[in-house]
Design an enzyme around this catalytic site. Structure first.
Site, PDB file in Angstrom:
ATOM      1  N   GLY A 159      -6.554  -8.684   9.430  1.00  0.00           N
ATOM      2  CA  GLY A 159      -5.896  -8.581   8.120  1.00  0.00           C
ATOM      3  C   GLY A 159      -4.385  -8.399   8.248  1.00  0.00           C
ATOM      4  N   ILE A 179      -2.150  -5.810   7.703  1.00  0.00           N
ATOM      5  CA  ILE A 179      -1.579  -4.697   8.465  1.00  0.00           C
ATOM      6  C   ILE A 179      -2.207  -4.629   9.863  1.00  0.00           C
ATOM      7  CG2 ILE A 179      -1.136  -2.211   8.477  1.00  0.00           C
ATOM      8  CD1 ILE A 179      -1.417  -2.360   5.358  1.00  0.00           C
ATOM      9  N   ASP A 209     -19.565  -6.706  10.370  1.00  0.00           N
ATOM     10  CA  ASP A 209     -19.298  -5.892   9.180  1.00  0.00           C
ATOM     11  C   ASP A 209     -19.362  -4.414   9.569  1.00  0.00           C
ATOM     12  OD1 ASP A 209     -19.861  -4.440   6.620  1.00  0.00           O
ATOM     13  OD2 ASP A 209     -19.800  -6.496   5.843  1.00  0.00           O
ATOM     14  N   SER A 259      -3.885   5.739   1.662  1.00  0.00           N
ATOM     15  CA  SER A 259      -2.905   5.139   0.746  1.00  0.00           C
ATOM     16  C   SER A 259      -2.247   6.219  -0.096  1.00  0.00           C
ATOM     17  CB  SER A 259      -3.642   4.160  -0.168  1.00  0.00           C
ATOM     18  OG  SER A 259      -2.838   3.817  -1.267  1.00  0.00           O
ATOM     19  N   TYR A 309     -10.545   2.566  -6.299  1.00  0.00           N
ATOM     20  CA  TYR A 309     -10.029   2.308  -4.943  1.00  0.00           C
ATOM     21  C   TYR A 309      -9.476   3.597  -4.333  1.00  0.00           C
ATOM     22  CZ  TYR A 309      -6.580   0.960  -1.418  1.00  0.00           C
ATOM     23  OH  TYR A 309      -5.826   0.885  -0.273  1.00  0.00           O
ATOM     24  N   LYS A 316     -10.670   6.096  -1.008  1.00  0.00           N
ATOM     25  CA  LYS A 316      -9.802   6.568   0.083  1.00  0.00           C
ATOM     26  C   LYS A 316      -9.877   8.089   0.207  1.00  0.00           C
ATOM     27  CE  LYS A 316      -8.092   2.705   1.640  1.00  0.00           C
ATOM     28  NZ  LYS A 316      -8.430   2.236   2.982  1.00  0.00           N
ATOM     29  N   ASN A 324       4.295   1.221   0.224  1.00  0.00           N
ATOM     30  CA  ASN A 324       4.102  -0.195  -0.141  1.00  0.00           C
ATOM     31  C   ASN A 324       4.493  -1.111   1.022  1.00  0.00           C
ATOM     32  OD1 ASN A 324       4.081   1.282  -2.689  1.00  0.00           O
ATOM     33  ND2 ASN A 324       4.034  -0.729  -3.643  1.00  0.00           N
ATOM     34  N   ARG A 341       2.180  -2.974 -16.992  1.00  0.00           N
ATOM     35  CA  ARG A 341       0.843  -3.231 -16.461  1.00  0.00           C
ATOM     36  C   ARG A 341       0.042  -1.931 -16.559  1.00  0.00           C
ATOM     37  NH1 ARG A 341       0.558  -5.383 -10.257  1.00  0.00           N
ATOM     38  NH2 ARG A 341       1.168  -3.236  -9.854  1.00  0.00           N
ATOM     39  N   PRO A 342      -1.188  -1.991 -17.116  1.00  0.00           N
ATOM     40  CA  PRO A 342      -1.958  -0.750 -17.273  1.00  0.00           C
ATOM     41  C   PRO A 342      -2.123  -0.027 -15.929  1.00  0.00           C
ATOM     42  CG  PRO A 342      -3.093  -2.589 -18.337  1.00  0.00           C
ATOM     43  CD  PRO A 342      -1.927  -3.172 -17.596  1.00  0.00           C
ATOM     44  N   GLY A 343      -1.951   1.284 -15.950  1.00  0.00           N
ATOM     45  CA  GLY A 343      -2.167   2.081 -14.737  1.00  0.00           C
ATOM     46  C   GLY A 343      -0.919   2.271 -13.896  1.00  0.00           C
TER      47      GLY A 343
HETATM   48  P1  NAD Z   1      -6.407  -6.942   4.400  1.00  0.00           P
HETATM   49  O1  NAD Z   1      -7.405  -7.285   3.357  1.00  0.00           O
HETATM   50  O2  NAD Z   1      -5.374  -7.933   4.761  1.00  0.00           O
HETATM   51  O3  NAD Z   1      -7.162  -6.499   5.738  1.00  0.00           O
HETATM   52  C1  NAD Z   1      -8.433  -5.883   5.735  1.00  0.00           C
HETATM   53  C2  NAD Z   1      -9.259  -6.551   6.815  1.00  0.00           C
HETATM   54  O4  NAD Z   1     -10.553  -5.953   6.838  1.00  0.00           O
HETATM   55  C3  NAD Z   1      -9.472  -8.044   6.556  1.00  0.00           C
HETATM   56  O5  NAD Z   1      -9.260  -8.757   7.759  1.00  0.00           O
HETATM   57  C4  NAD Z   1     -10.925  -8.157   6.104  1.00  0.00           C
HETATM   58  O6  NAD Z   1     -11.502  -9.390   6.469  1.00  0.00           O
HETATM   59  C5  NAD Z   1     -11.543  -6.991   6.842  1.00  0.00           C
HETATM   60  N1  NAD Z   1     -12.731  -6.414   6.189  1.00  0.00           N
HETATM   61  C6  NAD Z   1     -12.881  -6.106   4.875  1.00  0.00           C
HETATM   62  N2  NAD Z   1     -14.100  -5.575   4.678  1.00  0.00           N
HETATM   63  C7  NAD Z   1     -14.724  -5.538   5.881  1.00  0.00           C
HETATM   64  C8  NAD Z   1     -16.001  -5.096   6.311  1.00  0.00           C
HETATM   65  N3  NAD Z   1     -16.895  -4.596   5.446  1.00  0.00           N
HETATM   66  N4  NAD Z   1     -16.313  -5.200   7.630  1.00  0.00           N
HETATM   67  C9  NAD Z   1     -15.420  -5.732   8.515  1.00  0.00           C
HETATM   68  N5  NAD Z   1     -14.198  -6.177   8.152  1.00  0.00           N
HETATM   69  C10 NAD Z   1     -13.853  -6.064   6.854  1.00  0.00           C
HETATM   70  O7  NAD Z   1      -5.722  -5.556   3.953  1.00  0.00           O
HETATM   71  P2  NAD Z   1      -4.440  -4.828   4.529  1.00  0.00           P
HETATM   72  O8  NAD Z   1      -3.356  -4.956   3.548  1.00  0.00           O
HETATM   73  O9  NAD Z   1      -4.225  -5.222   5.931  1.00  0.00           O
HETATM   74  O10 NAD Z   1      -4.950  -3.322   4.466  1.00  0.00           O
HETATM   75  C11 NAD Z   1      -5.546  -2.688   5.579  1.00  0.00           C
HETATM   76  C12 NAD Z   1      -5.960  -1.296   5.173  1.00  0.00           C
HETATM   77  O11 NAD Z   1      -4.832  -0.580   4.696  1.00  0.00           O
HETATM   78  C13 NAD Z   1      -7.005  -1.250   4.063  1.00  0.00           C
HETATM   79  O12 NAD Z   1      -7.929  -0.226   4.353  1.00  0.00           O
HETATM   80  C14 NAD Z   1      -6.194  -0.915   2.834  1.00  0.00           C
HETATM   81  O13 NAD Z   1      -6.968  -0.222   1.876  1.00  0.00           O
HETATM   82  C15 NAD Z   1      -5.113  -0.026   3.423  1.00  0.00           C
HETATM   83  N6  NAD Z   1      -3.882  -0.007   2.607  1.00  0.00           N
HETATM   84  C16 NAD Z   1      -3.254  -1.190   2.322  1.00  0.00           C
HETATM   85  C17 NAD Z   1      -2.109  -1.190   1.520  1.00  0.00           C
HETATM   86  C18 NAD Z   1      -1.399  -2.473   1.159  1.00  0.00           C
HETATM   87  O14 NAD Z   1      -0.621  -2.474   0.207  1.00  0.00           O
HETATM   88  N7  NAD Z   1      -1.616  -3.580   1.869  1.00  0.00           N
HETATM   89  C19 NAD Z   1      -1.606   0.027   1.017  1.00  0.00           C
HETATM   90  C20 NAD Z   1      -2.259   1.209   1.347  1.00  0.00           C
HETATM   91  C21 NAD Z   1      -3.392   1.182   2.148  1.00  0.00           C
HETATM   92  N1  UFG Z   2       5.244  -5.769 -10.270  1.00  0.00           N
HETATM   93  C1  UFG Z   2       5.782  -6.681 -11.149  1.00  0.00           C
HETATM   94  N2  UFG Z   2       5.277  -7.956 -11.147  1.00  0.00           N
HETATM   95  C2  UFG Z   2       4.289  -8.353 -10.314  1.00  0.00           C
HETATM   96  C3  UFG Z   2       3.741  -7.418  -9.419  1.00  0.00           C
HETATM   97  C4  UFG Z   2       4.239  -6.120  -9.424  1.00  0.00           C
HETATM   98  O1  UFG Z   2       6.678  -6.356 -11.916  1.00  0.00           O
HETATM   99  O2  UFG Z   2       3.867  -9.521 -10.367  1.00  0.00           O
HETATM  100  C5  UFG Z   2       5.802  -4.396 -10.236  1.00  0.00           C
HETATM  101  C6  UFG Z   2       4.799  -3.321 -10.588  1.00  0.00           C
HETATM  102  O3  UFG Z   2       4.729  -3.114 -11.962  1.00  0.00           O
HETATM  103  C7  UFG Z   2       5.357  -2.117  -9.801  1.00  0.00           C
HETATM  104  C8  UFG Z   2       5.989  -2.767  -8.565  1.00  0.00           C
HETATM  105  O4  UFG Z   2       6.208  -4.130  -8.906  1.00  0.00           O
HETATM  106  O5  UFG Z   2       6.373  -1.495 -10.540  1.00  0.00           O
HETATM  107  C9  UFG Z   2       5.097  -2.697  -7.329  1.00  0.00           C
HETATM  108  O6  UFG Z   2       3.818  -3.242  -7.647  1.00  0.00           O
HETATM  109  P1  UFG Z   2       2.766  -3.629  -6.520  1.00  0.00           P
HETATM  110  O7  UFG Z   2       1.573  -4.217  -7.212  1.00  0.00           O
HETATM  111  O8  UFG Z   2       3.416  -4.440  -5.465  1.00  0.00           O
HETATM  112  O9  UFG Z   2       2.413  -2.234  -5.842  1.00  0.00           O
HETATM  113  P2  UFG Z   2       1.765  -0.916  -6.471  1.00  0.00           P
HETATM  114  O10 UFG Z   2       2.727   0.190  -6.187  1.00  0.00           O
HETATM  115  O11 UFG Z   2       1.356  -1.107  -7.865  1.00  0.00           O
HETATM  116  O12 UFG Z   2       0.415  -0.783  -5.615  1.00  0.00           O
HETATM  117  C10 UFG Z   2       0.426  -0.695  -4.195  1.00  0.00           C
HETATM  118  C11 UFG Z   2      -0.868  -1.281  -3.636  1.00  0.00           C
HETATM  119  C12 UFG Z   2      -2.040  -0.434  -4.028  1.00  0.00           C
HETATM  120  C13 UFG Z   2      -1.811   0.967  -3.628  1.00  0.00           C
HETATM  121  C14 UFG Z   2      -0.507   1.486  -4.181  1.00  0.00           C
HETATM  122  C15 UFG Z   2      -0.208   2.864  -3.692  1.00  0.00           C
HETATM  123  O13 UFG Z   2      -1.067  -2.586  -4.144  1.00  0.00           O
HETATM  124  O14 UFG Z   2      -3.182  -0.899  -3.337  1.00  0.00           O
HETATM  125  O15 UFG Z   2       0.556   0.619  -3.779  1.00  0.00           O
HETATM  126  O16 UFG Z   2      -0.081   2.861  -2.314  1.00  0.00           O
HETATM  127  F1  UFG Z   2      -2.818   1.746  -4.109  1.00  0.00           F
END
Ligand code: NAD
Ligand code: UFG
Length: 336
Positions: free
Chosen positions: A11, A13, A59, A125, A149, A153, A179, A291-293
């Site tokens: 994935g 990260i 998985d 997160s 979600y 976590k 982020n 955006r809601p939330g």
């Molecule tokens: P991603 O979706 O790119 O990577 C997740 C990987 O896990 C993918 O390769 C997917 O195929 C694999 N996967 C999903 N479910 C699985 C399962 N049941 N068994 C085996 N593999 C599985 O996401 P990411 O952005 O790389 O995020 C990685 C982690 O960091 C996640 O746990 C996510 O919740 C957490 N996180 C991400 C963000 C963000 O903004 N990207 C922010 C905070 C936390």
């Molecule tokens: N935004 C826009 N337009 C878009 C997308 C986002 O204006 O098309 C704005 C949002 O309203 C927010 C900022 O850009 O003000 C960042 O939004 P993101 O969706 O990029 O990120 P969030 O902070 O909403 O959420 C992220 C991850 C979540 C995680 C959260 C806290 O997507 O999974 O950070 O770590 F839960």
């Protein structure tokens, strides 16, 4: 040299963490079901590092398969990225999120326990904090996630803390990401969202490359300097290096939770301007209703990560946008 199991290593990260691990001389076995990623990412990781890794398709809910991998490859630690990550989808399909994230992590932990692998770095997160009672979020800010979600976590965090209390010979690092944006500087790996991106920077990058016409800015009436939402964007390679620092800090048993952020908030408009500079073109946008939330602003307190792991983020917003753009422009359709 040790063997690290990286769940979700294909994935966004996880692939960057694999680069950091391989570059640091660790051996890596990736365990991923590729539900949200491509095996091509792992080929690229190996290309960047000039070193191979082992990839196992599976998985995390398959406890026996994980146990077998942990034993077969003599793993010493697990970095656990696998799971589902969309706030919106978690509201629509909470049972799927509890299944994959909570039950998946539980099975993984049981497989670790049975194999005697007691070191875990977990992807949490900033969403576990919920609505800010104060800023910056320190790690002792109340934990009150406001969506399914985030609740998955928090449950996993609690499960990890309970496991440590029951057996203090474990080493557990809970990393609360802010982020993550950007890409490896090679432009070979990066974020490859399926469908319409929910997150700001991937959406902006797709506008810049011509896959989408205009950005919608969700609200310009927030209580922030320019009215748009403020977040703590962190370069994905800084984040990846934070995982290495966490692993080093677990050279003796302990359990800790740390923020991985820069400590600096940037508004949506600041991100748009930085991206325009990186890509050399204008990003057209419309201001829409909130955006809601969403909340006004949040950013990390960074002192704990510095004290416990000797880690701080180094890369600027400009570098995040430049590296994200290099990935997007070299790979307009992602890994396809
Ligand atoms: P991603 O979706 O790119 O990577 C997740 C990987 O896990 C993918 O390769 C997917 O195929 C694999 N996967 C999903 N479910 C699985 C399962 N049941 N068994 C085996 N593999 C599985 O996401 P990411 O952005 O790389 O995020 C990685 C982690 O960091 C996640 O746990 C996510 O919740 C957490 N996180 C991400 C963000 C963000 O903004 N990207 C922010 C905070 C936390
Ligand atoms: N935004 C826009 N337009 C878009 C997308 C986002 O204006 O098309 C704005 C949002 O309203 C927010 C900022 O850009 O003000 C960042 O939004 P993101 O969706 O990029 O990120 P969030 O902070 O909403 O959420 C992220 C991850 C979540 C995680 C959260 C806290 O997507 O999974 O950070 O770590 F839960």
């Amino acid at each position: 040299m040790t063997m690290i199991l990286v769940t979700g290593g294909a994935g966004y990260i996880g692939s960057h963490a694999c680069v950091a691990l391989l570059a640091a001389g660790e051996d890596v076995v990736v365990f991923d079901n590729f539900s949200n990623s491509s095996p091509i990412a792992l080929q690229r990781v190996q290309q960047i590092c000039g070193k191979s890794l082992i990839a196992v398709e599976g998985d995390i809910r398959d406890e026996r398969a994980i146990e077998q991998v942990l034993t077969q490859y003599n793993c010493t630690a697990v970095m656990h990225f696998a799971g589902l990550k969309s706030v919106q989808d978690s509201v629509a399909e909470p049972l799927e999120y509890y299944d994959q994230n909570v039950i998946g992590s539980h099975r993984l932990l049981r497989a670790m326990q049975r194999s005697g692998v007691k070191t875990m770095v977990f992807s949490s997160s900033a969403t576990v904090y919920g609505t800010p009672k104060f800023l910056p979020y320190t790690e002792d800010h109340p934990l009150n996630p406001v969506n399914p979600y985030g609740r998955t976590k928090l449950i996993i965090e609690d499960m990890l803390r309970d496991q440590y209390v029951s057996d203090p010979s474990w080493g557990i690092a809970i990393l609360r990401y802010f982020n993550p944006v950007g890409a490896h500087e090679s432009g070979l790996i990066g974020e490859d969202p399926r469908g319409v991106p929910n997150n700001l920077v991937p959406f902006v990058a797709q506008v810049a490359i011509g896959r989408r016409e205009r950005l919608n800015i969700w609200g310009a009436d927030y209580d922030t300097p320019d009215g748009t939402g403020v977040r703590d964007y962190i370069h994905v390679m800084d984040l990846a290096l934070g995982h290495l620092s966490a692993l080093k800090a677990l050279d003796s048993p302990k359990c800790f939770s740390v923020n991985l952020g820069t400590g600096t908030g940037s508004s949506v408009l600041e991100v748009v301007r930085a991206f325009e500079k990186a890509c050399g073109s204008t990003i057209p946008y419309d201001i829409k209703s909130r955006r809601p939330g969403d909340i006004d602003a949040y950013y990390a307190a960074t002192e704990t990560a510095s004290r416990l792991m000797g880690w701080t983020a180094a890369r600027s917003l400009e570098a995040m946008c430049a590296d994200h753009w290099r990935w997007q422009s070299n790979n307009p359709n992602g890994y396809c």
